[in-house]
Design a protein around this motif. Structure first.
Motif, short mmCIF file in Angstrom:
data_model
loop_
_atom_site.label_atom_id
_atom_site.label_comp_id
_atom_site.label_asym_id
_atom_site.label_seq_id
_atom_site.Cartn_x
_atom_site.Cartn_y
_atom_site.Cartn_z
N LEU A 207 -9.64 9.47 -86.20
CA LEU A 207 -8.56 8.36 -86.29
C LEU A 207 -7.67 9.07 -86.81
O LEU A 207 -7.03 8.24 -86.53
CB LEU A 207 -9.41 6.65 -86.49
CG LEU A 207 -10.60 6.29 -86.13
CD1 LEU A 207 -11.00 4.81 -86.67
CD2 LEU A 207 -10.13 6.30 -84.96
N LYS A 213 -10.12 17.69 -84.47
CA LYS A 213 -10.98 16.05 -85.02
C LYS A 213 -11.77 16.71 -86.21
O LYS A 213 -12.80 17.11 -85.38
CB LYS A 213 -11.50 15.59 -83.64
CG LYS A 213 -9.98 14.57 -82.87
CD LYS A 213 -9.00 14.20 -83.72
CE LYS A 213 -8.39 13.31 -83.32
NZ LYS A 213 -6.81 13.09 -83.59
N LYS A 304 -4.75 4.94 -94.16
CA LYS A 304 -5.78 5.53 -93.19
C LYS A 304 -7.42 5.20 -93.58
O LYS A 304 -8.00 5.93 -94.71
CB LYS A 304 -5.09 7.34 -92.69
CG LYS A 304 -3.39 6.69 -92.69
CD LYS A 304 -2.94 8.44 -92.08
CE LYS A 304 -1.24 8.84 -92.47
NZ LYS A 304 -1.23 8.35 -94.06
N THR A 307 -13.60 8.58 -91.24
CA THR A 307 -14.85 7.98 -90.61
C THR A 307 -15.27 8.81 -90.33
O THR A 307 -15.09 10.70 -90.45
CB THR A 307 -14.46 7.42 -88.93
OG1 THR A 307 -13.18 8.40 -89.01
CG2 THR A 307 -13.71 6.13 -89.43
N LEU A 323 -16.80 0.72 -84.08
CA LEU A 323 -16.10 0.54 -85.28
C LEU A 323 -16.33 -0.12 -86.05
O LEU A 323 -17.14 -2.01 -85.65
CB LEU A 323 -14.35 0.64 -85.12
CG LEU A 323 -14.14 1.45 -85.21
CD1 LEU A 323 -12.15 0.79 -84.27
CD2 LEU A 323 -13.79 1.93 -87.19
#
Length: 564
Positions: A207, A213, A304, A307, A323
């Protein structure tokens, strides 16, 4: 894993994380476990670019210490970084052995570049999840790792045996050099730049707005139960943590077993640890684990969401994770309700030995201030205080000064209560805010029972503060919003099964009362575990006197204690 030789963490520890530890802890009732920590600067890519950070054995987060209750642990630390360094073994009581506790200029002078120090300590009467971290400057941002202490051989967990377990370390990340960020803030006299992201096991997750990522993935099997050992290693943020679609059963905090309770989210402050059981009882899928700050005042933080992924075995990586429903960042009620559920297990095997009688009552107010600073941009500097005293770090370790009776390093006249009472949580006070400065500590008689009430105040602003006491666990007797009332509030204390821990939150505009028995002689640091506030002087220390018996005095210092 329990031999006497050194462990090459670059090859071994990564393989161990996430596996059930029973097969890696030797069967001997008490073993000597040796570790080598090499502190170096290494380029690490976790967000949108690589940057040099200080690491231990080239790892971020650092290697996990695995041991068993009753073990002796020897950690050889060699400092190859450009910063002076010390390591704190957060939550270990270090009975009579403050030389191994680690806070720089409190129990030792730091390990200078090119030098080493051996931390040698016993693990007595403790089992569960703790952690270690740098205890100088802001270096714990990247210099930290977990400590996993298994129960004595033949002693099972007081909860269902998990199939496997995982370490979950929550942290913060700055794209810039964190030490330069802190230095710039000091020059300005203002808070330094907030972090650029939060992380789970050193990774921010998909995210985060970046093309790279980096994500931690935890694979589970349907029908199995897993133990998550969660550590909040963030510098400045309390965090909510949740797993989409899955409840968590809290079974331990700060290496103390709790009465189990089920929750959809946990609140964990910097310095705290929480163990939870998670059942893989949902439809096979990919589910996000997520962490984001809890902050109930108007202060800028990195909001922020970090995750990671809980992934059922056999589910392809192409499936988009679900989520979780995290509490809102300013959800004070959820935070208060969660903490109220925490109770010590208080079983015959793991009793809660709560001091029923108090020998010494202490009342400390927590405040912020604006002090004059001719070299700062605005001519003032934000500082913090306990009982209106901003702690000044000495140039010699306090424990050394105490042990060798060195005069002029500190005084033992820290006040038991604030210099003058006021409406601590009324309208914010912003005028004529000045604090006294000094290396002032409080002396405690050996084996005396102490009650300490920590009271948040409205000096500049009310704010929550997680406080950590070195060398001890304590019992959280009570907490409340508003001003502590000594005539009424103690009547509501939990004297039966209060939570025992080493780090506790003082709620925004409220108070927390703790009790402990001063049975560990030495000099023991107490400070806010928000690194920002610690640097501003929100800290003090207790000098606990030697007792009458041969086992009631400080051990002699080791030969390789770093010089100042």
């Amino acid at each position: 894993m329990g031999g006497r030789g050194r462990i090459n963490f670059s090859r071994v520890t990564l393989a161990l994380v996430g596996l059930f530890l029973g097969s890696f802890i030797s069967a001997s009732e008490a073993a000597v476990r040796k570790y080598q920590f090499d502190i170096k600067v290494k380029n690490v890519s976790r967000l949108c670019h690589a940057k040099p950070i200080v690491t231990v054995n080239g790892m971020y987060p650092g290697p996990t210490i695995y041991a068993r209750e009753g073990d002796r642990v020897i950690v050889n630390v060699t400092n190859y970084a450009q910063y002076n360094m010390s390591i704190h073994w957060h939550g270990l009581k270090q009975y009579r052995n403050g030389w191994a506790d680690g806070p720089a200029y409190i129990t030792q002078c730091p390990i200078q570049t090119g030098n080493g120090y051996t931390y040698d300590f016993n693990i007595t009467g403790q089992r569960g999840t703790l952690w270690w971290h740098a205890h100088i400057l802001w270096l714990r941002a990247t210099v930290h790792g977990a400590i996993v202490i298994m129960p004595q051989q033949g002693t099972p967990f007081p909860f269902p045996q998990p199939y496997r377990e995982f370490n979950i370390l929550l942290g913060e990340w700055w794209n810039a050099d964190v030490e330069q960020v802190e230095k710039q803030g000091n020059i300005m006299g203002l808070p330094p730049n907030m972090s650029d992201a939060h992380t789970i096991n050193g990774k921010p997750g998909p995210l985060f707005p970046c093309s790279e990522k980096h994500t931690f993935v935890m694979e589970v099997e349907s029908g199995k139960t897993y133990l998550l050992r969660i550590v909040n290693a963030a510098l400045n943020d309390e965090l909510f943590f949740a797993i989409a679609g899955h409840n968590m059963t809290v079974v331990e905090v700060d290496a103390v077993y709790t009465k189990p309770f089920t929750t959809q989210s946990i609140l964990i402050a910097p310095g705290q640890t929480t163990n939870v059981l998670v059942q893989a009882d949902q439809a096979p899928n990919r589910y996000f684990m997520a962490a984001r700050p809890f902050i109930d005042v108007a202060i800028a933080v990195d909001n922020k969401t970090a995750t990671a992924i809980l992934q059922y075995k056999g589910v392809p990586n192409t499936v988009i994770p679900l989520l979780p429903n995290l509490p809102n960042p300013n959800d004070t009620q959820t935070a208060l309700d969660y903490n109220k559920q925490l109770r010590s297990l208080n079983s015959p095997q793991f009793p809660a030995n709560v001091p029923q009688k108090v020998d010494r009552n202490l009342f400390y107010t927590v405040g912020l201030a604006m002090n004059a600073c001719p070299t700062c941009v605005n001519g003032t500097r934000l500082q913090a205080s306990l009982n209106n005293i901003t702690f000044v770090m000495p140039q010699v370790g306090l424990l050394q000064a105490h042990y060798f009776n060195t005069s002029g390093v500190f005084t033992t006249d820290f006040p038991d209560k604030p210099p003058r009472p006021f409406n601590y949580t009324g309208a914010p006070l912003t005028a004529n805010l000045r604090t006294n400065h000094g290396t002032r500590v409080s002396k405690l008689a050996f084996n005396s029972t102490v009650e300490l009430v920590l009271q948040d105040t409205n000096l500049l602003t009310v704010e929550s503060h997680p406080f950590h006491l070195h060398g001890y666990n304590f019992f959280v007797m009570g907490t409340g919003i508003g001003n502590f009332d000594p005539a009424k509030d103690p009547a509501n204390y939990n004297l039966v099964d209060p939570m025992e821990r080493n780090t506790v939150g003082v709620p925004t505009g409220g108070w927390t009362a703790i009790r402990f028995r001063a049975d560990n002689p030495g000099v023991w640091f107490m400070h806010c575990h928000l690194e920002l506030h610690t640097g501003w002087g929100l800290k003090t220390a207790f000098v606990v006197e030697d007792g009458p018996g041969p086992d009631h005095s400080i051990l002699p210092p080791p030969a390789d204690l770093p010089p100042c």
